[in-house]
Design an enzyme around this catalytic site. Structure first.
Site, PDB file in Angstrom:
ATOM      1  CE  LYS A 119      -3.709  -2.394   2.518  1.00  0.00           C
ATOM      2  NZ  LYS A 119      -4.644  -2.324   3.689  1.00  0.00           N
ATOM      3  CE1 TYR A 169      -9.347  -2.991   0.535  1.00  0.00           C
ATOM      4  CE2 TYR A 169      -8.563  -1.049  -0.628  1.00  0.00           C
ATOM      5  CZ  TYR A 169      -8.324  -2.131   0.203  1.00  0.00           C
ATOM      6  OH  TYR A 169      -7.058  -2.341   0.710  1.00  0.00           O
ATOM      7  CG  ASN A 219      -3.233  -2.699   7.115  1.00  0.00           C
ATOM      8  OD1 ASN A 219      -3.109  -2.390   5.934  1.00  0.00           O
ATOM      9  ND2 ASN A 219      -4.321  -3.273   7.594  1.00  0.00           N
ATOM     10  CG  HIS A 241      -5.150  -6.393  -0.250  1.00  0.00           C
ATOM     11  ND1 HIS A 241      -6.372  -6.443   0.376  1.00  0.00           N
ATOM     12  CD2 HIS A 241      -5.226  -7.261  -1.291  1.00  0.00           C
ATOM     13  CE1 HIS A 241      -7.150  -7.306  -0.269  1.00  0.00           C
ATOM     14  NE2 HIS A 241      -6.484  -7.813  -1.283  1.00  0.00           N
ATOM     15  CD  GLU A 251      -8.801  -9.124  -3.496  1.00  0.00           C
ATOM     16  OE1 GLU A 251      -7.640  -9.553  -3.278  1.00  0.00           O
ATOM     17  OE2 GLU A 251      -9.617  -8.889  -2.585  1.00  0.00           O
TER      18      GLU A 251
HETATM   19  P1  DAT Z   1      -7.626  -6.872   5.728  1.00  0.00           P
HETATM   20  O1  DAT Z   1      -6.801  -5.872   4.958  1.00  0.00           O
HETATM   21  O2  DAT Z   1      -6.885  -7.381   6.923  1.00  0.00           O
HETATM   22  O3  DAT Z   1      -8.211  -7.954   4.869  1.00  0.00           O
HETATM   23  P2  DAT Z   1     -10.273  -5.651   5.673  1.00  0.00           P
HETATM   24  O4  DAT Z   1     -10.435  -6.258   4.320  1.00  0.00           O
HETATM   25  O5  DAT Z   1     -11.327  -5.927   6.683  1.00  0.00           O
HETATM   26  O6  DAT Z   1      -8.860  -6.044   6.331  1.00  0.00           O
HETATM   27  O7  DAT Z   1     -10.185  -4.053   5.542  1.00  0.00           O
HETATM   28  C1  DAT Z   1      -9.483  -3.447   4.474  1.00  0.00           C
HETATM   29  C2  DAT Z   1      -8.617  -2.347   5.021  1.00  0.00           C
HETATM   30  O8  DAT Z   1      -9.429  -1.313   5.592  1.00  0.00           O
HETATM   31  C3  DAT Z   1      -7.715  -2.811   6.170  1.00  0.00           C
HETATM   32  O9  DAT Z   1      -6.495  -3.334   5.713  1.00  0.00           O
HETATM   33  C4  DAT Z   1      -7.536  -1.553   6.963  1.00  0.00           C
HETATM   34  C5  DAT Z   1      -8.852  -0.828   6.798  1.00  0.00           C
HETATM   35  N1  DAT Z   1      -9.780  -1.120   7.908  1.00  0.00           N
HETATM   36  C6  DAT Z   1     -10.439  -2.294   8.135  1.00  0.00           C
HETATM   37  N2  DAT Z   1     -11.235  -2.213   9.205  1.00  0.00           N
HETATM   38  C7  DAT Z   1     -11.101  -0.960   9.684  1.00  0.00           C
HETATM   39  C8  DAT Z   1     -11.673  -0.238  10.779  1.00  0.00           C
HETATM   40  N3  DAT Z   1     -12.564  -0.800  11.591  1.00  0.00           N
HETATM   41  N4  DAT Z   1     -11.285   1.039  10.960  1.00  0.00           N
HETATM   42  C9  DAT Z   1     -10.400   1.640  10.145  1.00  0.00           C
HETATM   43  N5  DAT Z   1      -9.832   1.025   9.080  1.00  0.00           N
HETATM   44  C10 DAT Z   1     -10.170  -0.248   8.852  1.00  0.00           C
HETATM   45 MG    MG Z   2      -9.539  -7.741   3.236  1.00  0.00          MG
END
Ligand code: DAT
Ligand code: MG
Length: 139
Positions: free
Chosen positions: A11, A51, A118, A121, A132
């Site tokens: 990212k 997303y 973080n 992805h 994806e």
């Molecule tokens: P991951 O990337 O671990 O699969 P995800 O698909 O649930 O997590 O979410 C996509 C991204 O969005 C994630 O890497 C960081 C952000 N994110 C997820 N949940 C969040 C939250 N509750 N508050 C803020 N950012 C969040």
């Molecule tokens: Mg995810």
């Protein structure tokens, strides 16, 4: 189980901090094969597809803005159970609680931003992976 593919993104926070090599090293050291790779700055169109599952959530707009804020590196990694395996390498979504030893646990921390930043992805299922990979590597 036969070999599978996953989509990995470094990212904008990871690219800005010069962690592309670090992510690649960890993927390769684990034994996965990187079979495709490109750098791009994602536009809203591509991010909305990627997303789609998060549309409407409170962090959706900050997530879109963050992901478009600079270049990212997209890659395809291949290997037995690589989808699950890379998610383990990446660690928990929240970098504060991600285990040390993981990419997020070692390299990221809470920035106090509306969206969690973080570093990486990784696809979360075979269906997500094939969807994806097409977004980032078909045309
Ligand atoms: P991951 O990337 O671990 O699969 P995800 O698909 O649930 O997590 O979410 C996509 C991204 O969005 C994630 O890497 C960081 C952000 N994110 C997820 N949940 C969040 C939250 N509750 N508050 C803020 N950012 C969040
Ligand atoms: Mg995810």
């Amino acid at each position: 189980m036969s070999s599978e593919q996953t989509l990995i993104l470094v990212k904008p926070d990871g690219v800005k901090r010069g962690l592309v090599g670090e992510v690649i090293v960890r993927v390769e050291r684990k034994g996965y094969k990187i079979t495709n790779l490109r750098m791009l700055t994602a536009d809203r169109n591509i991010l909305a597809k990627h997303y789609a599952e998060h549309e409407g959530k409170p962090f959706y707009e900050p997530l879109m803005e963050f992901m478009a804020s600079g270049p990212i590196v997209a890659m395809v990694a291949e290997g037995e159970r690589v989808i699950e395996g890379f998610r383990k390498l990446a660690g928990a979504t929240d970098p504060t609680v991600a285990e040390p030893g993981t990419i997020r646990g070692d390299l990221a921390r809470d920035q106090g931003t509306k969206v969690v930043q973080n570093i990486v992805h990784g696809s979360d299922s075979p269906e997500s992976a094939s969807r994806e990979i097409k977004i980032f590597f078909n045309n």
